[in-house]
Scaffold this active site. Sequence first.
Site, PDB file in Angstrom:
ATOM      1  N   GLU A  95       0.838  -1.212   0.000  1.00 52.25           N
ATOM      2  CA  GLU A  95       0.000   0.000   0.000  1.00 52.25           C
ATOM      3  C   GLU A  95       0.867   1.253   0.000  1.00 52.25           C
ATOM      4  O   GLU A  95       0.548   2.250  -0.666  1.00 52.25           O
ATOM      5  CB  GLU A  95      -0.900  -0.001   1.248  1.00 52.25           C
ATOM      6  CG  GLU A  95      -1.828   1.195   1.377  1.00 52.25           C
ATOM      7  CD  GLU A  95      -2.849   1.246   0.264  1.00 52.25           C
ATOM      8  OE1 GLU A  95      -3.802   0.496   0.314  1.00 52.25           O
ATOM      9  OE2 GLU A  95      -2.669   2.052  -0.686  1.00 52.25           O
TER      10      GLU A  95
ATOM     11  N   GLU B 185      14.833  16.524  -5.205  1.00 52.13           N
ATOM     12  CA  GLU B 185      16.175  15.977  -5.024  1.00 52.13           C
ATOM     13  C   GLU B 185      17.192  16.868  -5.755  1.00 52.13           C
ATOM     14  O   GLU B 185      16.834  17.564  -6.709  1.00 52.13           O
ATOM     15  CB  GLU B 185      16.244  14.568  -5.643  1.00 52.13           C
ATOM     16  CG  GLU B 185      15.252  13.576  -5.096  1.00 52.13           C
ATOM     17  CD  GLU B 185      15.673  13.026  -3.742  1.00 52.13           C
ATOM     18  OE1 GLU B 185      16.884  13.041  -3.436  1.00 52.13           O
ATOM     19  OE2 GLU B 185      14.789  12.593  -2.979  1.00 52.13           O
TER      20      GLU B 185
ATOM     21  N   LYS C 146       4.427   4.239 -10.289  1.00 56.73           N
ATOM     22  CA  LYS C 146       3.184   4.128  -9.525  1.00 56.73           C
ATOM     23  C   LYS C 146       2.010   3.791 -10.447  1.00 56.73           C
ATOM     24  O   LYS C 146       1.143   2.987 -10.095  1.00 56.73           O
ATOM     25  CB  LYS C 146       2.909   5.437  -8.782  1.00 56.73           C
ATOM     26  CG  LYS C 146       3.950   5.742  -7.701  1.00 56.73           C
ATOM     27  CD  LYS C 146       3.775   7.156  -7.166  1.00 56.73           C
ATOM     28  CE  LYS C 146       4.832   7.518  -6.130  1.00 56.73           C
ATOM     29  NZ  LYS C 146       4.866   8.968  -5.868  1.00 56.73           N
TER      30      LYS C 146
END
Lengths: 422, 422
Positions: free
Chosen positions: B129, B190, B205
């Site tokens: 999850e 980043e 994702k």
Amino acid sequence: MEKIAIGFLGCGNIGCGVYKLLETYGAQIEANEGVSFEVRRILVRSLGKKRALPIPGHLLTDRAEEVIDDPQIAIVMEFMGGEEPASSYMIRALERGKTVVTANKMALASRWTQIVATAREHQSGLYYEASVCGAIPIIRAINDSLQANRITSVMGIINGTTNYILSRMSREGASYDEVLADAQRLGLAEPDPTADVGGYDAAYKLSILSTLAFHRHVPVNCVYREGITGVTPLDVQCGKEFGLTLKLLAVAKEENGVIQARVHPTFVPNAHPLASVSDAFNAVYVDGHACGEMMFYGRGAGDMPTASALVSDLIKAGKNKKHPLPAVCAEPCVMADDWSCVHFVRMLAKDEPGVLSYVSGKFAEHGVSIASMVQKGARDAQGCVQVIFLTHKASERAVRKALAEMDDEKVAQGSVIRVEGE
Amino acid sequence: MEKIAIGFLGCGNIGCGVYKLLETYGAQIEANEGVSFEVRRILVRSLGKKRALPIPGHLLTDRAEEVIDDPQIAIVMEFMGGEEPASSYMIRALERGKTVVTANKMALASRWTQIVATAREHQSGLYYEASVCGAIPIIRAINDSLQANRITSVMGIINGTTNYILSRMSREGASYDEVLADAQRLGLAEPDPTADVGGYDAAYKLSILSTLAFHRHVPVNCVYREGITGVTPLDVQCGKEFGLTLKLLAVAKEENGVIQARVHPTFVPNAHPLASVSDAFNAVYVDGHACGEMMFYGRGAGDMPTASALVSDLIKAGKNKKHPLPAVCAEPCVMADDWSCVHFVRMLAKDEPGVLSYVSGKFAEHGVSIASMVQKGARDAQGCVQVIFLTHKASERAVRKALAEMDDEKVAQGSVIRVEGE
């Protein structure tokens, strides 16, 4: 694969929706989830009634005991609605060790203690995702995804009818009565709309949600409730000028073990995610210590969205060997007798020198500090003007007390709408 | 109560977050859920490093085998990130019958087939999850709440860094480079921002989400991907004038067994629920046959939101006797080689008589119909003007072909942003 025998209590549109989903997705559910269901008996009010679906006549019965007392039926799905006889039927099914899957917020909220205790005593399953906000899996989110959190607030637009009415009032500047009549024509509001517009439906749902979120039973009669019948186009319009959108919000918060649960017309800032939830949509906003702010949005009512939630509960019930029960502490909840929020006050005040000073003095006397004030329109025939105040965060009780005194002293009459989410 | 021994792979901020949640909520989880956990071993890169929490030294090890080969450890939680060595460690743990709980979208998406097959072969648990959208329980929603649906589309703002950048560009009219530099200073991007701004993170994702939604493995290399590095303040501004908000959207749709999965800058109408998802928030919008439109909103990243999801998976893993595996059909997915949507085309065209007629003729030739057109600003030093076109729904391939021909014929240069959600 062995089929699990299920019985229906009720077969209106939601029941037909469940029947249809099981027909359509039964094979997929069997393949993916490893469970299979067979509808064995359906309780209906009238055997001869024409239904949305051709359901085989031999499944129908008008005798409840043929569902709740049938030892072969393992899972009873209830979608009759109303407190009785639905509650008694569910309790009897639970007593017989059957699992109950229900969409009935009214029965569940009104008879929570008894229904949950019966399930616990008989180790029977009790599933009710569909009872709050249709297809939105908010109960699972709270129960199964946010356990490692202290949930501090739950705020929701959890009644589609009132959200439809307020959305149209906001878009069109229309009056409450006008839009209600339209909603009734469109089938979006009942002929007697009290359950929705009076906030009762939302209060049932909030009782369930807050009980689960805070692990303390919050009885529905502890939910403060105010409907939308008094909302005027002027309120909606003035809110807009302050960047606020009017919603019927269900608000539950927990602080130091004290719970507030309330349903009332509420302004939310336009930038808040709840502000853009329009028409018949529902959304529940949850704030927790670890998860942060979350929102769950979707169709909070309707036959197929509700049926979708019922079938997901049915699958869960069918797969579970042990049935989880709500993790609610046995101690009674402590309800707040006051709460603090920003108040939007619309006031009819005499247009005389000194009145504004009197009003702001009266607020100050009660510790209520004013954030902004604007006069709306010209004086009326009685020499009064409309004035809108936005307070800083202030005690509800203090605001009400100040307003009551102004009314008693016949200087100004004020009505209050709370602001949340700023 | 018997404690389930768990091991951590990694102990950065997310690992420390999980450790802290287990310390804080361990007793509550035991009381409410009937499971209890004990951290037995934690793999770290450097034993001496100072950590966010005081973790007892005897738990730490720099030898992976002390976690993944320890027969007493039942559940391995992985938050190292990156494809390797995380994937190999997870696979080895699964081979030893351990349950794996992971937040690692890159490892999972890149090595999906191998990881899932290993879990299946050894009947080991696999929970992820936290790999998609932090605290938002979107994987459970798809897997456990929407089974009685055919999901037709999944659209998400699933990368917080790019949403932060685009939100600020939209609010402030700032340039991409400016806002990126700021985001890097604030730790929201980043030092090498490619994974986020190039759309790679979102593609991982989306591969996972679309695989679960459509029950077909959608490999990450089948996801069309375009980042936000080419987005200009002019695009954002022009979109606004059309009532559109720019997002990096991950879009997956299924029609007649054919799947499209794509990540690219996308305009959504301001009234769409996704348009108001700002800054580092994430949201996933799902449309299904029974449930209708739904949206799940929250913090898609961050240590504690991710830790919250990891612990909820840990509880689920601890309670489950049998571990469910993703219901994915063995047949390979059929990917669309074209798709249809509204296109926003920003074009630099010669400001000469006949050019507009040439451009619209060229579009028409390829079956692309224009919905609206507006010229922006004055002609530049080269005698060119900016023109914005909004097409009706049109084939992506046809739009690209028309633009390529205009470019070849040196009349106009166009760039495309897709519009979804209208």
